[in-house]
Design an enzyme around this catalytic site. Structure first.
Site, mmCIF file in Angstrom:
data_model
loop_
_atom_site.group_PDB
_atom_site.id
_atom_site.type_symbol
_atom_site.label_atom_id
_atom_site.label_comp_id
_atom_site.label_asym_id
_atom_site.label_seq_id
_atom_site.Cartn_x
_atom_site.Cartn_y
_atom_site.Cartn_z
ATOM 1 N N ASN A 144 0.878 -1.179 0.000
ATOM 2 C CA ASN A 144 0.000 0.000 0.000
ATOM 3 C C ASN A 144 0.909 1.221 0.000
ATOM 4 O O ASN A 144 1.413 1.631 1.040
ATOM 5 C CB ASN A 144 -0.912 -0.021 1.233
ATOM 6 C CG ASN A 144 -1.848 1.190 1.271
ATOM 7 O OD1 ASN A 144 -1.776 2.085 0.433
ATOM 8 N ND2 ASN A 144 -2.726 1.212 2.258
ATOM 9 N N LYS B 169 3.227 0.925 3.227
ATOM 10 C CA LYS B 169 2.840 -0.131 4.161
ATOM 11 C C LYS B 169 2.912 -1.454 3.399
ATOM 12 O O LYS B 169 2.562 -1.516 2.220
ATOM 13 C CB LYS B 169 1.418 0.085 4.677
ATOM 14 C CG LYS B 169 1.244 1.327 5.515
ATOM 15 C CD LYS B 169 -0.217 1.482 5.934
ATOM 16 C CE LYS B 169 -0.446 2.782 6.677
ATOM 17 N NZ LYS B 169 -1.869 3.000 7.000
ATOM 18 N N ARG C 122 -2.638 -1.968 -3.465
ATOM 19 C CA ARG C 122 -3.862 -1.207 -3.234
ATOM 20 C C ARG C 122 -3.858 0.018 -4.138
ATOM 21 O O ARG C 122 -2.870 0.748 -4.214
ATOM 22 C CB ARG C 122 -3.945 -0.755 -1.780
ATOM 23 C CG ARG C 122 -5.187 0.084 -1.485
ATOM 24 C CD ARG C 122 -5.107 0.771 -0.148
ATOM 25 N NE ARG C 122 -6.305 1.573 0.081
ATOM 26 C CZ ARG C 122 -6.307 2.756 0.685
ATOM 27 N NH1 ARG C 122 -5.184 3.268 1.132
ATOM 28 N NH2 ARG C 122 -7.427 3.417 0.867
ATOM 29 N N HIS D 267 -12.634 2.869 0.336
ATOM 30 C CA HIS D 267 -12.619 1.830 1.390
ATOM 31 C C HIS D 267 -13.414 0.595 0.954
ATOM 32 O O HIS D 267 -13.827 -0.210 1.783
ATOM 33 C CB HIS D 267 -13.234 2.348 2.710
ATOM 34 C CG HIS D 267 -12.441 3.409 3.396
ATOM 35 N ND1 HIS D 267 -13.021 4.344 4.231
ATOM 36 C CD2 HIS D 267 -11.117 3.705 3.385
ATOM 37 C CE1 HIS D 267 -12.090 5.162 4.700
ATOM 38 N NE2 HIS D 267 -10.921 4.788 4.200
ATOM 39 N N HIS E 124 -16.919 2.030 8.530
ATOM 40 C CA HIS E 124 -15.453 1.953 8.552
ATOM 41 C C HIS E 124 -14.971 3.268 9.159
ATOM 42 O O HIS E 124 -14.906 4.297 8.484
ATOM 43 C CB HIS E 124 -14.918 1.767 7.122
ATOM 44 C CG HIS E 124 -13.421 1.733 7.035
ATOM 45 N ND1 HIS E 124 -12.719 0.593 6.731
ATOM 46 C CD2 HIS E 124 -12.486 2.711 7.195
ATOM 47 C CE1 HIS E 124 -11.419 0.861 6.722
ATOM 48 N NE2 HIS E 124 -11.262 2.155 6.997
ATOM 49 N N ARG F 18 -10.551 15.429 7.593
ATOM 50 C CA ARG F 18 -11.410 15.831 6.480
ATOM 51 C C ARG F 18 -12.769 16.311 6.978
ATOM 52 O O ARG F 18 -13.305 15.790 7.944
ATOM 53 C CB ARG F 18 -11.619 14.659 5.505
ATOM 54 C CG ARG F 18 -10.350 14.157 4.854
ATOM 55 C CD ARG F 18 -10.655 13.001 3.905
ATOM 56 N NE ARG F 18 -9.432 12.294 3.545
ATOM 57 C CZ ARG F 18 -9.335 10.968 3.442
ATOM 58 N NH1 ARG F 18 -10.397 10.204 3.657
ATOM 59 N NH2 ARG F 18 -8.187 10.401 3.126
ATOM 60 N N VAL G 190 -11.117 3.312 14.882
ATOM 61 C CA VAL G 190 -12.070 3.864 15.840
ATOM 62 C C VAL G 190 -13.228 2.888 16.046
ATOM 63 O O VAL G 190 -13.636 2.622 17.181
ATOM 64 C CB VAL G 190 -12.587 5.239 15.365
ATOM 65 C CG1 VAL G 190 -13.684 5.751 16.286
ATOM 66 C CG2 VAL G 190 -11.439 6.248 15.287
ATOM 67 N N GLY G 191 -13.742 2.354 14.964
ATOM 68 C CA GLY G 191 -14.888 1.449 15.058
ATOM 69 C C GLY G 191 -14.613 0.224 15.902
ATOM 70 O O GLY G 191 -15.471 -0.243 16.665
ATOM 71 N N ASN H 223 -12.151 -0.073 18.270
ATOM 72 C CA ASN H 223 -11.534 0.164 19.580
ATOM 73 C C ASN H 223 -12.220 1.196 20.461
ATOM 74 O O ASN H 223 -11.950 1.237 21.662
ATOM 75 C CB ASN H 223 -10.072 0.587 19.382
ATOM 76 C CG ASN H 223 -9.247 -0.501 18.718
ATOM 77 O OD1 ASN H 223 -9.135 -1.601 19.232
ATOM 78 N ND2 ASN H 223 -8.688 -0.204 17.549
ATOM 79 N N GLU I 262 -7.810 -5.462 5.354
ATOM 80 C CA GLU I 262 -7.709 -5.095 3.941
ATOM 81 C C GLU I 262 -6.567 -5.829 3.247
ATOM 82 O O GLU I 262 -6.666 -6.149 2.060
ATOM 83 C CB GLU I 262 -7.545 -3.581 3.818
ATOM 84 C CG GLU I 262 -8.792 -2.811 4.222
ATOM 85 C CD GLU I 262 -8.600 -1.309 4.212
ATOM 86 O OE1 GLU I 262 -8.965 -0.674 3.205
ATOM 87 O OE2 GLU I 262 -8.107 -0.770 5.212
#
Length: 394
Positions: free
Chosen positions: A10, A17, A91, A180, A206, A239, A329-330, A332, A382
């Site tokens: 990525n 990454k 990606r 995503h 996400h 954003r 975030v979703g 944790n 992913e």
């Protein structure tokens, strides 16, 4: 060693990454990141067998960075010569109307990705660098591009088309592409499998530094929050998400700002960072606990936007069977999950607060048995999704 592996890359504008994945078992054999490419100070982190190897050195360009990654594989393991690599998966954020699935990378595919740079100016150029370098350094294995937009390729026209002058919209390819998609496709399929149903009406949230929502019916996306670019939709780390487009005209006319300045403002200096000074939700939570009113208000803006999208997508689908949280975030932040579900109580959504509070890397149901909607936390992967999509072409 695995019978076969896929190296997933990525490539970002200033980072790479990577992860070596066994597509059959789903195991990660090694992973890492090259950061601050082009800066005077750079860093490389390589993780393998529970060890973390860290190198601080300037990384002048992507070619140098990826060469260093291959050196680390060779010296620290696992040796790529012994890893049975059958593909390299890349990606790519923007696939436009051309790519409805993974594509074996050829010169023609590279050219097409280049043509899509105007639709993905922040991402596609960096992906192209990663592809170029990867094909040179790993020339003996096929390279596959996996597109963030592919899952949303067949959105219904009513969801994909903006109410912009049709001639202008079609001439300049302005429509909803989403992003995503690799994550939304992976998670929605996994949820359907876990619940043993292929007829689900589900919403996947996400929520990371970038954030997006999707509405999925019977395995097919019918709407998604990101649009022409990943700027539209939910409140994100840096954003704006949804904002009146006339704000651009106002900032040009009254604020005397340039388009590039507004682009940077909307994409990098807004969202939670712009409202609180912090893009990391953990830091926002710290400020809230200290009584910071800006942070409290900003958190409420974040949740309000989520409530609007969940309500809208439930209406679009004519019902909701499953609501799933994923990404940083979703997965944790139990406070975000609890705050949203509390606002959805009117729909019959009920969560078990003890289950919601558990920190775990495992997928789990956090709703109560009598909840009208199954609420889940499902870790996205992913890299595994990219590896498995790459395997479909090998």
């Amino acid at each position: 060693m695995a019978e076969r592996t896929v190296l997933v890359i990525n490539s970002g504008s200033s980072s790479i990454k990577y992860q070596l994945v066994d597509p059959d078992s789903g195991d990660s054999l090694a992973s890492g990141i090259v950061e601050r490419i082009g800066d005077t100070t750079g860093s490389i982190t390589h993780k393998v067998d529970g060890r973390k190897i860290e190198i601080d050195e300037p990384v002048p360009d992507h070619g140098f960075g990826l060469a260093e990654v291959l050196r680390l594989f060779d010296e620290e393991g696992p040796r790529l010569e012994d890893a049975n690599i059958v593909a390299v998966g890349h990606r790519v954020v923007q696939g436009g109307r051309y790519f409805s699935g993974p594509a074996l990378i050829t010169d023609e595919v590279v050219e097409r990705i280049e043509q899509l740079v105007p639709l993905g100016p922040l991402h596609n150029p960096a992906h192209l660098k990663g592809i170029e370098v990867g094909r040179k350094l790993l020339a003996d294995v096929p390279h596959v591009a996996v597109f963030d937009t592919a899952f949303f390729q067949d959105l219904p026209e009513e969801a994909a088309r903006y109410a912009l002058n049709r001639e202008v919209a079609d001439k300049y390819s302005i429509r909803r592409y989403g992003a995503h998609g690799t994550s939304h496709q992976f998670v929605s399929a996994a949820v359907a499998e876990k619940l043993g149903r292929d007829d689900l009406k589900q919403i996947v949230l996400h929520l990371g530094n970038g954030a997006s929502a999707s509405a999925v019916v019977n395995g097919h996306a019918v709407d998604t929050s990101m649009g022409l670019t990943p700027l539209e939709g939910l409140v994100m780390g840096g954003r704006t998400g949804d904002i009146d487009p006339a704000a651009v005209f106002h900032l040009v006319r009254v604020g005397k700002m340039t388009i590039d300045e507004i682009d940077h403002l909307f994409n990098r200096e807004s969202g939670m960072k712009g409202m609180t000074g912090e893009s990391d939700m953990r830091e926002v939570r710290r400020l809230i606990n200290e009584g910071d009113q800006n942070a409290i208000d900003s958190f409420n803006v974040y949740i309000h936007r989520l409530v609007k999208y969940v309500g809208a997508y439930t209406a679009v689908m004519g019902g909701l069977d499953a609501l799933t949280f994923t990404a940083g975030v979703g997965e944790n932040d139990s406070d975000v999950r609890a705050a949203l579900c509390e606002r959805l109580a009117f729909m019959g959504v009920k969560i078990d607060l003890e289950k919601n509070a558990i920190r775990s890397s495992e997928s789990r149901i956090i709703s109560t048995p009598d909840s009208s909607v199954t609420v889940m936390v499902y870790p996205t992967n992913e890299e595994l999704a990219i590896a498995r999509q790459a395997m479909t072409l090998i």
